[in-house]
Design a protein around this motif. Structure first.
Motif, short mmCIF file in Angstrom:
data_model
loop_
_atom_site.label_atom_id
_atom_site.label_comp_id
_atom_site.label_asym_id
_atom_site.label_seq_id
_atom_site.Cartn_x
_atom_site.Cartn_y
_atom_site.Cartn_z
N ALA A 150 -7.33 -9.93 -77.64
CA ALA A 150 -6.92 -9.55 -79.00
C ALA A 150 -5.46 -9.12 -79.03
O ALA A 150 -4.72 -9.44 -79.96
CB ALA A 150 -7.82 -8.42 -79.52
N GLU A 151 -5.01 -8.42 -77.98
CA GLU A 151 -3.62 -7.97 -77.91
C GLU A 151 -2.67 -9.17 -77.80
O GLU A 151 -1.60 -9.19 -78.44
CB GLU A 151 -3.43 -7.03 -76.73
CG GLU A 151 -4.10 -5.67 -76.91
CD GLU A 151 -3.90 -4.77 -75.70
OE1 GLU A 151 -2.90 -4.96 -74.99
OE2 GLU A 151 -4.74 -3.89 -75.47
N ILE A 152 -3.04 -10.15 -76.98
CA ILE A 152 -2.19 -11.34 -76.81
C ILE A 152 -2.17 -12.17 -78.09
O ILE A 152 -1.13 -12.69 -78.50
CB ILE A 152 -2.62 -12.15 -75.58
CG1 ILE A 152 -2.21 -11.39 -74.31
CG2 ILE A 152 -2.01 -13.55 -75.59
CD1 ILE A 152 -2.63 -12.02 -73.02
N HIS A 153 -3.31 -12.27 -78.76
CA HIS A 153 -3.35 -12.98 -80.04
C HIS A 153 -2.44 -12.29 -81.07
O HIS A 153 -1.72 -12.96 -81.82
CB HIS A 153 -4.78 -13.04 -80.58
CG HIS A 153 -5.68 -13.91 -79.78
ND1 HIS A 153 -7.03 -13.70 -79.66
CD2 HIS A 153 -5.41 -15.01 -79.01
CE1 HIS A 153 -7.56 -14.63 -78.90
NE2 HIS A 153 -6.60 -15.43 -78.48
N LYS A 154 -2.47 -10.98 -81.08
CA LYS A 154 -1.63 -10.23 -82.01
C LYS A 154 -0.15 -10.44 -81.68
O LYS A 154 0.69 -10.60 -82.57
CB LYS A 154 -1.98 -8.74 -81.94
CG LYS A 154 -1.29 -7.88 -82.99
CD LYS A 154 -1.82 -6.46 -82.97
CE LYS A 154 -1.15 -5.63 -84.06
NZ LYS A 154 -1.65 -4.23 -84.08
N LEU A 155 0.16 -10.47 -80.38
CA LEU A 155 1.53 -10.71 -79.95
C LEU A 155 2.00 -12.09 -80.37
O LEU A 155 3.11 -12.27 -80.90
CB LEU A 155 1.62 -10.55 -78.42
CG LEU A 155 2.96 -10.88 -77.77
CD1 LEU A 155 4.04 -9.90 -78.24
CD2 LEU A 155 2.83 -10.84 -76.24
N MET A 156 1.15 -13.11 -80.15
CA MET A 156 1.49 -14.48 -80.55
C MET A 156 1.75 -14.56 -82.04
O MET A 156 2.73 -15.18 -82.49
CB MET A 156 0.34 -15.42 -80.18
CG MET A 156 0.17 -15.72 -78.71
SD MET A 156 -1.38 -16.60 -78.39
CE MET A 156 -1.20 -18.04 -79.44
N SER A 157 0.89 -13.93 -82.81
CA SER A 157 1.02 -13.95 -84.26
C SER A 157 2.32 -13.29 -84.70
O SER A 157 3.01 -13.78 -85.60
CB SER A 157 -0.18 -13.26 -84.89
OG SER A 157 -0.26 -13.50 -86.26
N GLY A 158 2.66 -12.20 -84.05
CA GLY A 158 3.91 -11.50 -84.36
C GLY A 158 5.13 -12.33 -84.02
O GLY A 158 6.11 -12.34 -84.78
#
Length: 498
Positions: free
Chosen positions: A434-442
């Protein structure tokens, strides 16, 4: 009637300097059952398995196996006791044959000390045929696909005729078809009374194959439930200690101009005629079954391998990419598929791994700006929430999710405009995903253009603006986010399109 347990672990603790890896954990595995062991990276799963295999000695607690107290000093003793393991990281010897790898260290010998090659190959052939694994025992491991290497590892673990087999992420590198094959093998083992400890981060597998589920969190035992009484949401909550929403965190991003155009890219024997545009702020998912050519296309695009034909344009200008150095110069970055094999320098500290690709930025003549490096690394650690005792910690001691964050930060320090992320969340826990997905989205929201290869359809569908699907080295089609379904992607991936 109470079920017979083959393994009972009670109040086991293990500490390392500054870290309580296990804190009075317990685990009970029934005979002839599949017991899923779940938890985020760093929860203590691998540490407990290493205790069970004799790699670590527990500080306290007891382990009872087949009704007797288990005290093993090494893996060899564990195997003799009836415990074998399929490791997450492939442990094969590339230039040896399949048969030599299966029987490594226990080869049948003549009195002269020479290996009985024919007997070893015949035994391996019989084992593979029994498991319905179609691999030539004489084939060199280096010539096999990653998926077939994994199937050999599975066969090797089974060849010990163990009473308990530990399977650590056994499906991380195999196709859906091979997963079903593995599950068939597991059901056959269960029928003969063999017990399985099954470690995975793939939720769906737990509910398909496991009888029971035990969850660890932060080195502590959280609970054990029959899988029939478990839901996905409950399992996630047990693992992370909170209700996890927005696993696929995709914030709106403005899709800008085309930054990368690939036209007719081909590499003989691997893939042909791949063409696509990538826009600023876009996440382009690359989907397909194992062996479809996804990674090969991205390695060619990044200059690791050489294209047979095709053209690459960045910001409208044709570029020649002959090496990764050229790609970095054109503000491209590649997070490789296998972080252990081609990403991390495992014996080096976090700091060195982080600045590896941007080290020239800190050169002062023949010296390095160590203060600048430390300042940058601490800043990245904070931004990506990398959990490490210090920058001097060797990266091999970090959890998979934190290793992946270090590798992402390595490439972010090169200030790329185009990021290629090959299986960015493979083998990491649900919270780190979830953290990496959030980073990618950002990053996409900042205008970065992202290409993401993933074997997980929910991830592809949850994070992609468009999805390019490949099958057997060919580009089958590109789907918009709104029109993509799992059924449609799989139809494309298997080549079943009109």
């Amino acid at each position: 009637m109470e079920r017979e347990n083959i393994l009972v672990i009670e109040n086991v603790s293990k500490a390392f300097p500054g870290v309580q890896a296990l804190d009075n954990v317990q685990l009970k595995v029934g005979k002839g059952t599949v017991h899923a062991l779940m938890g985020e990276n760093g929860a203590g799963k691998s540490t407990l398995m290493k205790v069970l295999l004799g790699i670590y000695r527990p500080d306290s607690g007891t382990i009872t196996f087949k009704g007797e107290k288990l005290e093993v000093q090494n893996i060899h003793q564990a195997l003799q006791s009836g415990i074998s393991m399929i490791h997450q990281e492939l442990t094969n010897v590339p230039y040896m044959t399949v048969a030599e790898n299966v029987y490594l260290g226990r080869e049948p010998l003549y009195k002269s000390g020479l290996v009985k090659m024919k007997e070893m190959e015949n035994n391996t052939r019989e084992l593979l045929e029994r498991l319905e694994i179609k691999i030539n025992p004489r084939a060199k491991m280096k010539d096999l696909s990653i998926a077939n290497m994994q199937m050999v590892e599975i066969a090797k673990a089974i060849s010990f005729n163990a009473d308990l087999i530990i399977m650590d992420e056994p499906t991380s590198a195999i196709t859906d078809k091979e997963v079903e094959h593995l599950f068939k093998i597991i059901r056959g083992l269960k029928a003969t009374g063999v017990s399985i400890i099954y470690i995975t981060h793939k939720m769906d597998e737990v509910f398909k194959i496991a009888d029971d589920v035990t969850v660890f969190r932060d080195g502590k035992f959280v609970g054990t439930e029959a899988s029939a009484n478990m839901t996905k949401d409950k399992l996630i909550e047990m693992m992370v200690g909170r209700e996890l929403k927005n696993v696929f965190f995709k914030q709106p991003a403005e899709i800008g101009d085309v930054i990368l155009s690939v036209k007719g890219l081909s590499r003989e024997g691997e893939f042909e005629n791949v063409s696509f545009d990538l826009r600023k702020g876009e996440i382009l998912g690359i989907s397909g079954l194992m062996g479809a050519g996804r990674t090969e296309v991205m390695e060619c695009l990044f200059g690791i391998t050489k294209a047979t034909s095709g053209e690459i344009y960045i910001n409208g200008k044709q570029v020649k990419i002959k090496s990764p150095r050229d790609s970095i110069k054109h503000k491209m970055a590649l997070l490789t598929e296998d972080r252990k094999l081609t990403g991390c320098f495992l014996v080096l500290p976090v700091r060195d791994n982080m600045v590896m690709a941007s080290i020239n930025d800190y050169a002062k003549g023949f010296l390095l700006d160590k203060r600048g490096i430390n300042r940058t690394c601490e800043n990245e650690k904070g931004k990506l929430d990398i959990k490490t005792p210090s920058m001097d910690q060797r990266i091999k001691f970090l959890s998979g999710g934190n290793q992946q964050k270090v590798l992402i930060s390595r490439w972010l320090l090169t200030h790329p405009d185009i990021l290629i992320l090959d299986e960015p969340t493979r083998g990491i826990d649900v919270g780190a995903k979830a953290e990496i997905h959030k980073l990618m989205s950002g990053l996409a929201a900042q205008g970065k253009a992202i290409i993401m290869i993933s074997s997980e359809l929910p991830e592809i569908m949850g994070m992609s603006d468009r999805i390019l699907v490949m099958s057997e080295g060919k580009q089958i089609g590109i789907l918009d986010r709104e029109e993509a379904t799992q059924e449609k992607i799989m139809k494309y991936a298997t080549g079943m399109v009109n």
